[in-house]
Design a protein around this motif. Structure first.
Motif, PDB file in Angstrom:
ATOM      1  N   TRP A 294     -66.838  35.767  14.391  1.00  0.00           N
ATOM      2  CA  TRP A 294     -66.057  36.329  15.497  1.00  0.00           C
ATOM      3  C   TRP A 294     -66.867  37.367  16.268  1.00  0.00           C
ATOM      4  O   TRP A 294     -66.767  37.477  17.498  1.00  0.00           O
ATOM      5  N   SER A 295     -67.694  38.129  15.575  1.00  0.00           N
ATOM      6  CA  SER A 295     -68.512  39.133  16.270  1.00  0.00           C
ATOM      7  C   SER A 295     -69.522  38.466  17.196  1.00  0.00           C
ATOM      8  O   SER A 295     -69.825  39.000  18.270  1.00  0.00           O
ATOM      9  N   LEU A 296     -70.029  37.291  16.805  1.00  0.00           N
ATOM     10  CA  LEU A 296     -70.964  36.553  17.665  1.00  0.00           C
ATOM     11  C   LEU A 296     -70.244  35.940  18.859  1.00  0.00           C
ATOM     12  O   LEU A 296     -70.791  35.857  19.961  1.00  0.00           O
ATOM     13  N   LEU A 297     -69.007  35.511  18.638  1.00  0.00           N
ATOM     14  CA  LEU A 297     -68.257  34.822  19.692  1.00  0.00           C
ATOM     15  C   LEU A 297     -67.678  35.780  20.725  1.00  0.00           C
ATOM     16  O   LEU A 297     -67.368  35.369  21.847  1.00  0.00           O
ATOM     17  N   GLU A 298     -67.556  37.054  20.348  1.00  0.00           N
ATOM     18  CA  GLU A 298     -67.002  38.028  21.290  1.00  0.00           C
ATOM     19  C   GLU A 298     -67.940  38.155  22.498  1.00  0.00           C
ATOM     20  O   GLU A 298     -69.100  38.559  22.371  1.00  0.00           O
ATOM     21  N   GLY A 299     -67.459  37.770  23.651  1.00  0.00           N
ATOM     22  CA  GLY A 299     -68.277  37.853  24.858  1.00  0.00           C
ATOM     23  C   GLY A 299     -69.227  36.691  25.054  1.00  0.00           C
ATOM     24  O   GLY A 299     -69.961  36.655  26.050  1.00  0.00           O
ATOM     25  N   ALA A 300     -69.247  35.719  24.133  1.00  0.00           N
ATOM     26  CA  ALA A 300     -70.124  34.552  24.302  1.00  0.00           C
ATOM     27  C   ALA A 300     -69.607  33.672  25.446  1.00  0.00           C
ATOM     28  O   ALA A 300     -68.409  33.649  25.741  1.00  0.00           O
ATOM     29  N   ASP A 301     -70.507  32.949  26.074  1.00  0.00           N
ATOM     30  CA  ASP A 301     -70.137  32.063  27.177  1.00  0.00           C
ATOM     31  C   ASP A 301     -69.813  30.651  26.706  1.00  0.00           C
ATOM     32  O   ASP A 301     -68.991  29.968  27.324  1.00  0.00           O
ATOM     33  N   VAL A 302     -70.475  30.215  25.620  1.00  0.00           N
ATOM     34  CA  VAL A 302     -70.363  28.821  25.185  1.00  0.00           C
ATOM     35  C   VAL A 302     -70.323  28.763  23.668  1.00  0.00           C
ATOM     36  O   VAL A 302     -71.052  29.490  22.986  1.00  0.00           O
ATOM     37  N   LEU A 303     -69.480  27.873  23.140  1.00  0.00           N
ATOM     38  CA  LEU A 303     -69.551  27.467  21.729  1.00  0.00           C
ATOM     39  C   LEU A 303     -69.836  25.970  21.708  1.00  0.00           C
ATOM     40  O   LEU A 303     -69.168  25.188  22.394  1.00  0.00           O
ATOM     41  N   ILE A 304     -70.831  25.557  20.928  1.00  0.00           N
ATOM     42  CA  ILE A 304     -71.138  24.143  20.714  1.00  0.00           C
ATOM     43  C   ILE A 304     -70.794  23.808  19.271  1.00  0.00           C
ATOM     44  O   ILE A 304     -71.266  24.490  18.349  1.00  0.00           O
TER      45      ILE A 304
END
Length: 393
Positions: A96-106
């Protein structure tokens, strides 16, 4: 060839995707391939592996005293690699810390698994409305085959592609490289860029459903239309194509194989004149050449077989017709065009394909090969933990 450096401006100029952050939960080739293309052009791609690592690390050829395969080093170049166990509370918290503010998830899990882990698109986009979620599967997120094991071989068989490969009267064949995965990777990268453009304009993220079967079906050209309206089923023709004659691979007198194509009518006429058939009315049109393909192919094959490859290539180029020697990797590494275009680069001691497209202002580049397992976990998690703490305060 491989020691030719990229131009210095390419090393200094940020890529066109600079500032885009991608979190990759995908394994093997298709999903990670999409991440590779984004990383090549400047996106920050953080690849998350499970405790046993991506199986691509062990797939194919591995150099002396190396633990990771050349396949891994190619497909996962330019990425940071992080190891998380998503079955644990700490692993999920770190993700979740990596995904916060991320533009894309693959991701390329079977449909439903991402949701079962608590990271479904609805929850991701509730927390991060601009997020683009690229989902790569064998058959898509729904439909009767959605939960079947999906591999490139199966997509090649089911798309109609395999049925076209092989000699007339012979068995259907499969491509001897990861063709479907590579095609799907390009589709995934393209679709992600289109969705990012939408998010940039509207602030609205979305979910992308990309799969191996649809990607391969797209390259079947007009064959679906030909069947739907004419009942046409293309037979196996070896290297032939029904609407381009002559077209195929031909053996010269010295044993060298060449490839010839006459897809343009003007080139076909030049080839016919060269081999002595310029006045033969049977071959004056596309339709005529198709109707009389066997006779024409035999004539061209005989013409080529009676001549040394140097003469064949020289004569075809003299009349500006399309021809090339069939190259293997040894030939490719010696080829002047590959060298002039810097199509093979060397990074971290590994020779590999260079970036797929040249940009005049913001070129992509290969910064490093796929990293060792767990190489960036501490640095990445510390950075995003610090970012998260600042945001909370």
């Amino acid at each position: 060839m491989t020691d030719k450096a990229d131009p210095e401006p390419a090393r200094e100029t940020p890529g066109p995707l600079d500032g885009i952050r991608v979190v990759e939960l995908a394994t093997v080739v298709a999903g990670p391939g999409a991440g590779r293309y984004l990383a090549d052009y400047g996106a920050e791609v953080i690849k998350v592996e499970g405790p046993t690592g991506d199986p691509t690390r062990r797939m194919g050829w591995t150099g002396p005293d190396e633990t990771d395969s050349y396949f891994w080093k190619l497909v996962n170049r330019n990425k940071q690699v992080v190891s998380l166990d998503l079955k644990t509370e700490s692993g999920q918290r770190n993700l979740w810390s990596l995904l916060e503010g991320a533009d894309v998830l693959i991701e390329n899990m079977r449909p439903g698994k991402l949701e079962a882990l608590g990271f479904g698109p609805d929850e991701l986009q509730r927390r991060n409305p601009k997020m683009v979620v690229l989902r790569v599967t064998g058959f898509g997120q729904d439909g009767p085959y959605a939960l079947h094991p999906g591999f490139a071989t199966i997509a090649e068989a089911m798309s109609g592609f395999s049925n076209l490969l092989g000699e007339a009267g012979g068995q259907p064949l499969l491509p001897p490289v990861a063709l479907t995965d590579e095609v799907t990777a390009l589709v995934g990268a393209f679709a992600t860029l289109a969705a990012l453009r939408h998010a940039e304009r509207t602030g609205e993220g979305q979910t992308i459903d990309v799969n191996l079967l649809t990607s391969m079906f797209q390259i079947m050209g007009p064959l679906p239309s030909a069947y739907a309206h004419m009942g046409y089923l293309q037979p196996r023709l070896g290297s032939g194509i029904p609407y381009t004659v002559p077209r195929g691979t031909y053996r010269c007198a010295d044993g060298v194989w060449v490839a010839i194509s006459s897809s343009a009518d003007s080139i076909a006429k030049r080839v016919l004149a060269l081999v002595g058939l310029g006045s033969d009315d049977r071959f004056s049109t596309f339709q005529g050449r198709s109707r009389n393909r066997e006779a024409l192919e035999v004539y061209v094959a005989d013409w080529v077989a009676s001549r040394h490859s140097q003469e064949v290539i020289r004569e075809f180029r003299r009349v500006d017709a399309a021809i090339a020697k069939v190259l293997d990797m040894k030939d490719i590494f010696a080829d002047e065009h590959y060298r002039a275009r810097n199509m093979i680069t060397q990074v971290d001691g590994v020779a590999m394909q260079n970036v797929v497209a040249g940009f005049s202002k913001t070129p992509g580049r290969v910064r490093h090969a796929g990293r060792p397992f767990d190489a960036d976990t501490k640095a990445v998690l510390d950075r995003f933990a610090a970012t998260s703490s600042k945001a909370e305060s």
